[in-house]
Design a protein around this motif. Structure first.
Motif, PDB file in Angstrom:
ATOM      1  N   GLU A 126       0.837  -1.189   0.000  1.00 17.59           N
ATOM      2  CA  GLU A 126       0.000   0.000   0.000  1.00 17.59           C
ATOM      3  C   GLU A 126       0.874   1.242   0.000  1.00 17.59           C
ATOM      4  OE1 GLU A 126      -2.360   1.631  -0.735  1.00 17.59           O
ATOM      5  OE2 GLU A 126      -4.064   0.420  -0.108  1.00 17.59           O
ATOM      6  N   ASP A 127       0.266   2.376  -0.335  1.00 21.37           N
ATOM      7  CA  ASP A 127       1.026   3.614  -0.189  1.00 21.37           C
ATOM      8  C   ASP A 127       0.626   4.298   1.122  1.00 21.37           C
ATOM      9  OD1 ASP A 127      -1.335   5.261  -0.788  1.00 21.37           O
ATOM     10  OD2 ASP A 127      -1.072   4.440  -2.812  1.00 21.37           O
ATOM     11  N   ARG A 129      -0.349   7.168   1.732  1.00 18.90           N
ATOM     12  CA  ARG A 129      -1.587   7.954   1.706  1.00 18.90           C
ATOM     13  C   ARG A 129      -2.781   7.114   2.157  1.00 18.90           C
ATOM     14  NH1 ARG A 129      -5.525  11.261   0.077  1.00 18.90           N
ATOM     15  NH2 ARG A 129      -7.148  10.187  -1.117  1.00 18.90           N
ATOM     16  N   HIS A 130      -2.905   5.902   1.622  1.00 18.73           N
ATOM     17  CA  HIS A 130      -4.066   5.080   1.989  1.00 18.73           C
ATOM     18  C   HIS A 130      -3.930   4.461   3.375  1.00 18.73           C
ATOM     19  CE1 HIS A 130      -4.697   5.263  -2.399  1.00 18.73           C
ATOM     20  NE2 HIS A 130      -5.972   5.212  -2.059  1.00 18.73           N
ATOM     21  N   ASN A 131      -2.695   4.165   3.776  1.00 18.50           N
ATOM     22  CA  ASN A 131      -2.526   3.533   5.081  1.00 18.50           C
ATOM     23  C   ASN A 131      -2.589   4.547   6.229  1.00 18.50           C
ATOM     24  OD1 ASN A 131      -1.519   0.532   5.928  1.00 18.50           O
ATOM     25  ND2 ASN A 131      -0.839   2.030   7.434  1.00 18.50           N
ATOM     26  N   PHE A 132      -2.182   5.812   5.943  1.00 19.88           N
ATOM     27  CA  PHE A 132      -2.109   6.819   7.014  1.00 19.88           C
ATOM     28  C   PHE A 132      -2.808   8.130   6.683  1.00 19.88           C
ATOM     29  CE2 PHE A 132       2.034   4.490   7.987  1.00 19.88           C
ATOM     30  CZ  PHE A 132       1.504   3.798   9.059  1.00 19.88           C
ATOM     31  N   GLU A 133      -2.283   8.829   5.684  1.00 23.92           N
ATOM     32  CA  GLU A 133      -2.701  10.219   5.452  1.00 23.92           C
ATOM     33  C   GLU A 133      -4.209  10.395   5.372  1.00 23.92           C
ATOM     34  OE1 GLU A 133      -0.741  11.922   1.947  1.00 23.92           O
ATOM     35  OE2 GLU A 133       1.136  11.392   2.975  1.00 23.92           O
ATOM     36  N   ALA A 134      -4.830   9.664   4.448  1.00 25.38           N
ATOM     37  CA  ALA A 134      -6.272   9.836   4.244  1.00 25.38           C
ATOM     38  C   ALA A 134      -7.058   9.334   5.456  1.00 25.38           C
ATOM     39  CB  ALA A 134      -6.716   9.093   2.983  1.00 25.38           C
ATOM     40  N   LEU A 135      -6.403   8.556   6.300  1.00 21.60           N
ATOM     41  CA  LEU A 135      -7.059   8.053   7.510  1.00 21.60           C
ATOM     42  C   LEU A 135      -6.808   8.983   8.698  1.00 21.60           C
ATOM     43  CD1 LEU A 135      -6.394   4.238   7.043  1.00 21.60           C
ATOM     44  CD2 LEU A 135      -8.651   5.316   7.228  1.00 21.60           C
ATOM     45  N   ASN A 136      -6.371  10.218   8.375  1.00 22.22           N
ATOM     46  CA  ASN A 136      -6.227  11.246   9.411  1.00 22.22           C
ATOM     47  C   ASN A 136      -5.097  10.920  10.394  1.00 22.22           C
ATOM     48  OD1 ASN A 136      -7.094  13.731  10.494  1.00 22.22           O
ATOM     49  ND2 ASN A 136      -8.362  12.693  12.039  1.00 22.22           N
ATOM     50  N   ILE A 137      -4.102  10.183   9.901  1.00 24.50           N
ATOM     51  CA  ILE A 137      -2.941   9.872  10.750  1.00 24.50           C
ATOM     52  C   ILE A 137      -1.781  10.735  10.267  1.00 24.50           C
ATOM     53  CG2 ILE A 137      -1.406   8.040  11.594  1.00 24.50           C
ATOM     54  CD1 ILE A 137      -3.561   6.007  10.813  1.00 24.50           C
ATOM     55  N   PRO A 138      -1.498  11.851  10.975  1.00 22.02           N
ATOM     56  CA  PRO A 138      -0.482  12.802  10.499  1.00 22.02           C
ATOM     57  C   PRO A 138       0.929  12.211  10.557  1.00 22.02           C
ATOM     58  CG  PRO A 138      -1.255  13.401  12.695  1.00 22.02           C
ATOM     59  CD  PRO A 138      -2.102  12.252  12.247  1.00 22.02           C
ATOM     60  N   PRO A 139       1.876  12.815   9.809  1.00 21.11           N
ATOM     61  CA  PRO A 139       3.244  12.284   9.733  1.00 21.11           C
ATOM     62  C   PRO A 139       3.896  12.087  11.088  1.00 21.11           C
ATOM     63  CG  PRO A 139       2.927  14.010   8.101  1.00 21.11           C
ATOM     64  CD  PRO A 139       1.675  13.986   8.937  1.00 21.11           C
ATOM     65  N   SER A 140       3.526  12.929  12.065  1.00 20.07           N
ATOM     66  CA  SER A 140       4.189  12.842  13.375  1.00 20.07           C
ATOM     67  C   SER A 140       3.589  11.749  14.255  1.00 20.07           C
ATOM     68  CB  SER A 140       4.035  14.187  14.092  1.00 20.07           C
ATOM     69  OG  SER A 140       2.642  14.472  14.235  1.00 20.07           O
ATOM     70  N   HIS A 141       2.509  11.115  13.785  1.00 17.60           N
ATOM     71  CA  HIS A 141       1.779  10.181  14.649  1.00 17.60           C
ATOM     72  C   HIS A 141       2.608   8.921  14.942  1.00 17.60           C
ATOM     73  CE1 HIS A 141      -1.419   7.551  16.130  1.00 17.60           C
ATOM     74  NE2 HIS A 141      -2.149   8.655  16.305  1.00 17.60           N
ATOM     75  N   PRO A 142       2.610   8.489  16.203  1.00 17.04           N
ATOM     76  CA  PRO A 142       3.419   7.313  16.577  1.00 17.04           C
ATOM     77  C   PRO A 142       3.047   6.045  15.810  1.00 17.04           C
ATOM     78  CG  PRO A 142       1.993   8.034  18.397  1.00 17.04           C
ATOM     79  CD  PRO A 142       1.962   9.102  17.371  1.00 17.04           C
ATOM     80  N   ALA A 143       1.801   5.970  15.290  1.00 16.32           N
ATOM     81  CA  ALA A 143       1.409   4.778  14.531  1.00 16.32           C
ATOM     82  C   ALA A 143       2.272   4.609  13.289  1.00 16.32           C
ATOM     83  CB  ALA A 143      -0.063   4.859  14.130  1.00 16.32           C
ATOM     84  N   ARG A 144       2.936   5.696  12.873  1.00 16.94           N
ATOM     85  CA  ARG A 144       3.759   5.624  11.661  1.00 16.94           C
ATOM     86  C   ARG A 144       5.185   5.159  11.945  1.00 16.94           C
ATOM     87  NH1 ARG A 144       2.830   9.864   6.934  1.00 16.94           N
ATOM     88  NH2 ARG A 144       0.589  10.254   7.093  1.00 16.94           N
ATOM     89  N   ASP A 145       5.498   4.978  13.218  1.00 20.12           N
ATOM     90  CA  ASP A 145       6.862   4.609  13.612  1.00 20.12           C
ATOM     91  C   ASP A 145       7.398   3.437  12.793  1.00 20.12           C
ATOM     92  OD1 ASP A 145       9.151   3.649  14.992  1.00 20.12           O
ATOM     93  OD2 ASP A 145       8.424   4.642  16.822  1.00 20.12           O
ATOM     94  N   PRO A 146       8.626   3.589  12.259  1.00 23.58           N
ATOM     95  CA  PRO A 146       9.221   2.488  11.479  1.00 23.58           C
ATOM     96  C   PRO A 146       9.330   1.198  12.285  1.00 23.58           C
ATOM     97  CG  PRO A 146      10.499   4.496  11.225  1.00 23.58           C
ATOM     98  CD  PRO A 146       9.469   4.781  12.283  1.00 23.58           C
ATOM     99  N   GLY A 155       7.654   5.587   0.099  1.00 25.36           N
ATOM    100  CA  GLY A 155       6.226   5.820   0.274  1.00 25.36           C
ATOM    101  C   GLY A 155       5.341   4.591   0.210  1.00 25.36           C
ATOM    102  N   THR A 156       5.924   3.407   0.143  1.00 29.30           N
ATOM    103  CA  THR A 156       5.084   2.211   0.147  1.00 29.30           C
ATOM    104  C   THR A 156       5.408   1.345   1.358  1.00 29.30           C
ATOM    105  OG1 THR A 156       6.578   0.877  -1.182  1.00 29.30           O
ATOM    106  CG2 THR A 156       4.914   2.147  -2.374  1.00 29.30           C
ATOM    107  N   MET A 157       4.478   0.484   1.679  1.00 31.24           N
ATOM    108  CA  MET A 157       4.613  -0.349   2.874  1.00 31.24           C
ATOM    109  C   MET A 157       3.673  -1.544   2.748  1.00 31.24           C
ATOM    110  SD  MET A 157       2.348   2.100   5.370  1.00 31.24           S
ATOM    111  CE  MET A 157       2.459   1.015   6.776  1.00 31.24           C
TER     112      MET A 157
END
Ligand code: PHE
Length: 320
Positions: A126-127, A129-146, A155-157
Motif C-alpha cells: 500500500e502507499d 496515503r491510503h494507510n495513514f494520510e487519508a485516515l487522518n494519521i499525520p506524519p508525526s503520529h506514533p502509529a507511523r513509527d518504522p 512511500g510504500t509499505m
C-alpha cells in the motif's frame, strides 16, 4: 479350404468356437488340412512340388488365424482368480479441505452479505496515503513509527490495517456505502499465542445519511451472535483511532469465560476522513470497524494458540 478356414476362425465368438474350428481344419486326426496332406502322397512327383508349397502356405495362414482368434477372445484372468476380494472395503482417499481461516473468511462474507455488505478488495502493498494520510494519521503520529510498520521503498509499505480499503472504496464511489474487506495485514509484532507479524482483518464500512453509533453496535452484536453463538458476550470500551470519532474497542469473552480478548476496533468515521475522499461530512455519517479474523476463528473453534493456524500441521487442520 483356406478361405473357409479363415472365415471359421474369424467368426468364432468363443474359445469353444475356436476349438471347434481348430479341430475341423487343423485337427491331427480328421482335420481338413490333414486330409489335404494325405492327398499329397497320391500325387505324381511332378505335381508334388507346387502342391506342397501351396499346402505349406495354407497351413501357415490357418495356424496364424487360429492364434489370432485365440488372442482376440482371451480374457484376462478374473479378479477372483487373482485372489482379489471385491467385497473388502477400499482405501478411502484422504480429501483436503479449506483452511480454518479461509472457512472463517468465507463465513464472514456470507454473514455480512446477509446484512447487505458487499465485498471490496485492496492491495497488500500500500502507499502511505491510503494507510495513514487519508485516515487522518499525520506524519508525526506514533502509529507511523518504522518500528511498528514494514516500510518498503519510497512511500510504500505492507499495509498495517485493512482500513486502507475504506479509503479506496470511498475514492471510487459516492455514498451510500456498505462494504467489508478481508485480507492480510502486517505489523512487526513479536509472535506469541495471540500475536503474529501477519494476520487477517475484516474491515467494515457503512456510510449513508443518518448512520449512528447504535447501528454500529447493533451490527457488531448481531454479527458476533451469528458467528460465535447467541450466548457470546461482547463489550464496547471507549478508545481512540485517528480515523473514527468516537472510537471503541470491542472485546469478546474468551471461550474459557475467564478473560476478555480484543476482537477489534470500531467507531464513527471521522469527518476528516470524509473530507480526504471528497465526501461531505454534513451530508453523510458512517461507521467503520476492523476485526481480527484469527481471533474470531480461535474463539469459535476454541483454539488457544494463533501459531497453530500458520503451521499447517495436518493433525491440527484435519479437525476443522
Ligand atoms: N484499523 C484499526 C486497527 O487495525 C481497527 C479499526 C478499524 C478501528 C475501523 C476503527 C475503525 O486496529
Amino acid at each position: 479350404l483356406e478361405s473357409a478356414g479363415l472365415v471359421a476362425f474369424g467368426q468364432a465368438e468363443s474359445a469353444e468356437g475356436v476349438e471347434e474350428a481348430r479341430i475341423e481344419f487343423l485337427g491331427q486326426k480328421q482335420g481338413r488340412l490333414k486330409a489335404a496332406q494325405e492327398r499329397l502322397k497320391t500325387l505324381e512327383p511332378a505335381a508334388k512340388r507346387g502342391y506342397g508349397q501351396r499346402f505349406n502356405a495354407v497351413k501357415q495362414a490357418l495356424e496364424a488365424a487360429c492364434d489370432g482368434a485365440k488372442a482376440r477372445l482371451e480374457r484376462p484372468a478374473s479378479l477372483e482368480d487373482r485372489g482379489i476380494d471385491l467385497t473388502l472395503p477400499g482405501h478411502r482417499p484422504r480429501l483436503g479441505h479449506r483452511h480454518p481461516l479461509t472457512q472463517t473468511a468465507d463465513e464472514l462474507i456470507d454473514l455480512f452479505g446477509r446484512f447487505g455488505f458487499a465485498v471490496a478488495r485492496g492491495p497488500e502493498v500500500e502507499d502511505v496515503r491510503h494507510n495513514f494520510e487519508a485516515l487522518n494519521i499525520p506524519p508525526s503520529h506514533p502509529a507511523r513509527d518504522p518500528l511498528d510498520n514494514f516500510y518498503l521503498s519510497e512511500g510504500t509499505m505492507l499495509r498495517s490495517q485493512t482500513s486502507t480499503v475504506q479509503i479506496r472504496v470511498m475514492e471510487n464511489q459516492p455514498p451510500p456505502v456498505r462494504v467489508i474487506a478481508i485480507g492480510r495485514v502486517y505489523r512487526p509484532d513479536t509472535v506469541d499465542a495471540t500475536h503474529s507479524f501477519m494476520f487477517h482483518q475484516i474491515e467494515g464500512l457503512m456510510v449513508d445519511r443518518g448512520v449512528t453509533m447504535a447501528d454500529l453496535k447493533t451490527v457488531l452484536r448481531l454479527f458476533a451472535q451469528s458467528y460465535l453463538g447467541e450466548d457470546v458476550q461482547i463489550r464496547f470500551r471507549p478508545s481512540f483511532f485517528p480515523f473514527t470519532e468516537p472510537s471503541v474497542e470491542v472485546d469478546m469473552l474468551w471461550h474459557g469465560g475467564d478473560r476478555w480478548v480484543e476482537m477489534g476496533g470500531a467507531g464513527m468515521v471521522d469527518p476528516n476522513v470524509f473530507r480526504a475522499v471528497g465526501y461531505d461530512p454534513d451530508e453523510v455519517t458512517g461507521f467503520a470497524f476492523g476485526l481480527g479474523i484469527e481471533r474470531l476463528c480461535m474463539r469459535r473453534h476454541k483454539i488457544d494458540d494463533i501459531r497453530l493456524l500458520y503451521q499447517n500441521d495436518v493433525r491440527f487442520l484435519s479437525q476443522f
